[in-house]
Write an enzyme that holds these catalytic residues in place. Structure first.
Site: not given
Ligand code: SF4
Length: 383
Positions: A41, A46, A84-85, A124, A142, A212
């Site tokens: 982790e 980044q 690795l930075g 995080y 994240d 979504c």
């Molecule tokens: S439906 Fe599309 S935009 Fe929405 S969480 Fe899933 S992949 Fe992402």
């Protein structure tokens, strides 16, 4: 934002089912321990997974336990981190391992607050270790999770702002299940990596597409909103390649600032328009007692760090004689430097831009005329 109970349940069930089928067999997943989760982790902060994998595997061979890490000299830790930075992570990891050995009997703490008190551990990483390694129902957010939440919950606020981060954490807190919280958190991040891409998300294969809002409205790609308020700083470094009798002059960088504590070719920060070569030769003479024979300017190169653009202007110096340098420690090493042979290079940790220059420096020294002439570093004379 309050997430409806039925939506919470649906997201948990669908994501866990999807993750079981699609999760990648990453080395810290196939063989699990709190120490391996902890190291992975921190490395993943980044940094992309494909970059981390070889570093993680090497690390586990050299430092298989927290005790081995705590006992190691910091130079060895930095050497393993080389390339690795964000080297502060390696220093913090080293200090954290010593605290874990001294205060926690060599056991990675399972409690979120104790994890948070360790150097370099933010909310995080504390959430990731507590949930993944110890099954604690602790949320995490994240970049991947922020993107998924922005889209699923239609959040039109700058995700880099602390108040939006708090809002995202409040959502994550409602979603993280009591059972399998670590699997759920990884599922969210995996969805961001494998399906909900920053551009062209694969909504048709997404397990939460019917929940979504952004997908429903067709605005997936306009989210998340990210400000570009972080201005990139520019830094110019004039860098000396001083090579004599098959030996190269290096020195340790200061303990603070960019590439803190790593080794470098002697460099000075410069302003645009100033005479770089003059400033550098003055520094070499004053600090290292190197009397110059001739110089040549090589092509500059740009290196992009997180919020910094570093341009390195390398100059080739040929000293008339090799000053005697036998430093033994700390500031003296930095002030006076070390002369190293090609085979010594592996004993020191250099940032990536210097590694490339060092490689070329020894090629030049080898007297490989053909190679030098075609070397992309050679393109103009200094004087
Ligand atoms: S439906 Fe599309 S935009 Fe929405 S969480 Fe899933 S992949 Fe992402």
């Amino acid at each position: 934002m309050n997430v409806h109970k039925e939506t919470v349940k649906q997201i948990q069930v669908r994501l866990l089912r999807w993750y079981k089928k699609h999760k990648r067999p990453l080395p810290w997943r196939t063989k699990k321990s709190p120490y391996r989760t902890f190291i992975s982790e921190v490395m993943l902060q980044q940094t992309q997974i494909k970059t981390v994998i070889p570093y993680f595997e090497r690390w586990m061979k050299v430092f298989p336990t927290v005790e081995k890490l705590a006992k190691a000299p910091i130079d060895r830790v930095l050497k393993l981190w080389e390339g690795l930075g964000y080297y502060t992570r390696a220093r913090n990891l080293h200090r954290a391992s010593q605290i874990i050995v001294e205060k926690h009997g060599g056991k990675i703490p399972s409690d979120y607050e104790t994890l948070l008190s360790l150097p370099g551990i933010g909310r995080y990483t504390a959430g990731a270790v507590a949930s993944i390694a110890f099954d604690q129902p602790v949320p995490l957010v994240d970049g991947n999770v922020a993107r998924v939440f922005s889209r699923v919950f239609n959040i039109h606020k700058d995700i880099l702002k602390p108040e939006t981060q708090n809002e995202l954490y409040a959502i994550a807190y409602q979603l993280v299940p009591q059972k399998n919280p670590g699997e759920f958190n990884q599922a969210l991040m995996e969805l961001g990596s494998l399906v909900c891409f920053p551009t062209m998300p694969s909504c048709r294969t997404c397990p939460v597409s019917s929940l979504c809002i952004a997908q429903r409205k067709g605005i997936q790609e306009s989210l998340p909103i990210k400000s570009n308020s972080l201005k990139r700083k520019k830094v110019n470094l004039a860098t000396a390649i001083v090579i004599h009798a098959k030996k190269l002059l290096i020195r340790k960088r200061p303990e603070k600032g960019i590439w803190a504590g790593l080794w470098e070719l002697p460099s000075v920060a410069i302003q645009n328009g100033k005479k770089f070569e003059e400033k550098l030769s003055g520094e070499l003479k004053e600090t290292h007692g190197v009397k110059l024979k001739s110089t040549r300017a090589l092509s500059p190169s740009l290196h992009r760090l997180t919020h910094l653009d570093v341009t390195i202007y390398p100059y080739l110096f040929k000293p008339a004689s090799l000053p005697s340098l036998s430093p033994s420690n700390g500031e003296r090493v930095r002030a006076r430097g070390k002369w190293i042979t090609k085979s010594d290079v592996k004993k020191f940790s250099f940032p990536v831009p210097y590694q490339k220059l060092i490689k070329h420096a020894f090629e030049i020294q080898k007297g490989d005329r053909q190679r030098s002439l075609t070397c992309p570093l050679f393109d103009h004379d200094a004087n």
